[in-house]
Motif scaffolding. Structure first.
Motif, PDB file in Angstrom:
ATOM      1  N   GLY A  62       0.811  -1.208   0.000  1.00 24.90           N
ATOM      2  CA  GLY A  62       0.000   0.000   0.000  1.00 24.90           C
ATOM      3  C   GLY A  62       0.844   1.258   0.000  1.00 24.90           C
ATOM      4  O   GLY A  62       0.561   2.215  -0.728  1.00 24.90           O
ATOM      5  N   SER A  63       1.922   1.268   0.796  1.00 21.52           N
ATOM      6  CA  SER A  63       2.789   2.448   0.844  1.00 21.52           C
ATOM      7  C   SER A  63       3.556   2.604  -0.463  1.00 21.52           C
ATOM      8  O   SER A  63       3.845   3.730  -0.896  1.00 21.52           O
ATOM      9  CB  SER A  63       3.769   2.336   2.016  1.00 21.52           C
ATOM     10  N   THR A  64       3.866   1.498  -1.125  1.00 20.19           N
ATOM     11  CA  THR A  64       4.556   1.556  -2.415  1.00 20.19           C
ATOM     12  C   THR A  64       3.642   2.154  -3.476  1.00 20.19           C
ATOM     13  O   THR A  64       4.061   2.996  -4.280  1.00 20.19           O
ATOM     14  CB  THR A  64       5.005   0.149  -2.852  1.00 20.19           C
ATOM     15  N   ARG A  65       2.379   1.742  -3.483  1.00 19.47           N
ATOM     16  CA  ARG A  65       1.411   2.305  -4.435  1.00 19.47           C
ATOM     17  C   ARG A  65       1.196   3.787  -4.156  1.00 19.47           C
ATOM     18  O   ARG A  65       1.088   4.603  -5.075  1.00 19.47           O
ATOM     19  CB  ARG A  65       0.077   1.563  -4.332  1.00 19.47           C
ATOM     20  N   GLN A  66       1.128   4.151  -2.875  1.00 17.63           N
ATOM     21  CA  GLN A  66       0.945   5.547  -2.497  1.00 17.63           C
ATOM     22  C   GLN A  66       2.099   6.406  -3.001  1.00 17.63           C
ATOM     23  O   GLN A  66       1.910   7.508  -3.500  1.00 17.63           O
ATOM     24  CB  GLN A  66       0.822   5.642  -0.980  1.00 17.63           C
ATOM     25  N   LEU A  67       3.312   5.858  -2.884  1.00 17.29           N
ATOM     26  CA  LEU A  67       4.504   6.569  -3.349  1.00 17.29           C
ATOM     27  C   LEU A  67       4.471   6.727  -4.870  1.00 17.29           C
ATOM     28  O   LEU A  67       4.825   7.760  -5.418  1.00 17.29           O
ATOM     29  CB  LEU A  67       5.760   5.785  -2.941  1.00 17.29           C
TER      30      LEU A  67
END
Length: 287
Positions: free
Chosen positions: A277-282
């Protein structure tokens, strides 16, 4: 749907393997791929625990092959290495499983058997979350994504240490908790004490790290959207320590150790979900 079914089968398979080890039923079928020289073994609890483990492994393998086939079609370029790696690992896992039985459960190979299965479980979770179509393949270690990925690695290492303790009969090398043989830092060391104590230190490090990330999320706006997840992860890891206490006090009762593993597998899924999720957000941030 296929990804969720495959992930569910591997979750059950890992738990079932833990129960088989706890009941000391691993050699109830001393041959492979048959069981006591028969396609259908006699009606005995330990025999059918091991035989069911093999059936679950076959079903999980079939679903993994179908899932990998789908991802080979939907993943672009180099990302096809992910389903290929999953297929290579499941082939290796089958070979190791046969050798483990034929060599009568050597500790190192049995631990490797678990670690390989756990790695496959991680890849299945990844392929379930990233289908290559609606949810593209993502990977990043930048910023907080790197922190979450580190938590995935730590949880994986913790589960692997636990597997080694289980198969090396070192789970009670420290028969008390939170001390070890009545000491906070053992003065008498053995290999089993070292692994047992390391397992506890990593558990505490995981819990404190998750708690620290949660505290940071109260101050850093970049982590604000992950505040609830960070708190949930901290509580989950705290629960894991609590169940670990019960594991020791129960003398490694197999049903409690299975619950201990179930919480660990949940933590694996939760940390992986946070990392993705944090990778997609980035990735979605404007350049």
């Amino acid at each position: 749907m296929l990804g969720r079914i495959t992930a569910g089968l591997f979750f059950i398979l890992l738990l079932w393997g833990n129960l088989v080890a706890g009941m000391k039923a691993g050699m109830a079928c001393p041959d492979w791929p048959l069981c006591q020289g028969r396609v259908l073994p006699p009606l005995q609890l330990d025999v059918w625990m091991e035989f069911t483990h093999r059936i679950l492994a076959a079903l999980a393998t079939l679903c993994l092959i179908l899932l990998s086939r789908q991802r080979l079609k939907s993943y672009p370029g180099f990302n096809k290495a992910i389903p290929i790696a999953a297929l290579g690992l499941i082939t290796t896992e089958i070979v190791i499983g046969g050798i483990v039985v034929l060599l009568e459960l050597p500790v190192q190979l049995t631990t490797l058997h678990f670690m390989t299965a756990l790695t496959i479980y991680l890849l299945v979770l990844y392929m379930t979350a990233c289908d290559g179509e609606g949810e593209p393949v993502v990977f990043s270690l930048s910023g907080y994504a790197g922190v979450f990925f580190s938590l995935v690695v730590l949880v994986f290492s913790q589960a692997s240490l636990g597997a080694y303790l289980r198969h090396s009969a070192g789970g009670l090398a420290c028969p008390d908790f939170p001390t070890c043989n009545g000491e906070w830092i053992p003065t008498v060391w053995s290999w089993q004490v070292l692994v047992n104590y390391s397992h506890r230190v990593v558990a505490l490090a995981l819990f404190l790290t998750a708690g620290l990330v949660y505290l940071v999320s109260l101050l850093d706006k970049r982590l604000a959207s992950w505040r609830a997840d960070c708190l949930m992860l901290t509580c989950l890891l705290g629960l894991q320590i609590g169940v670990g206490f019960v594991v020791v006090r129960s003398g490694l009762l197999y049903s409690v150790t299975a619950l201990h593993l179930a919480v660990a597998l949940a933590a694996v899924w939760f940390t992986l979900r946070m990392w993705l999720g944090s990778t997609r957000q980035l990735k979605d941030l404007p350049e």
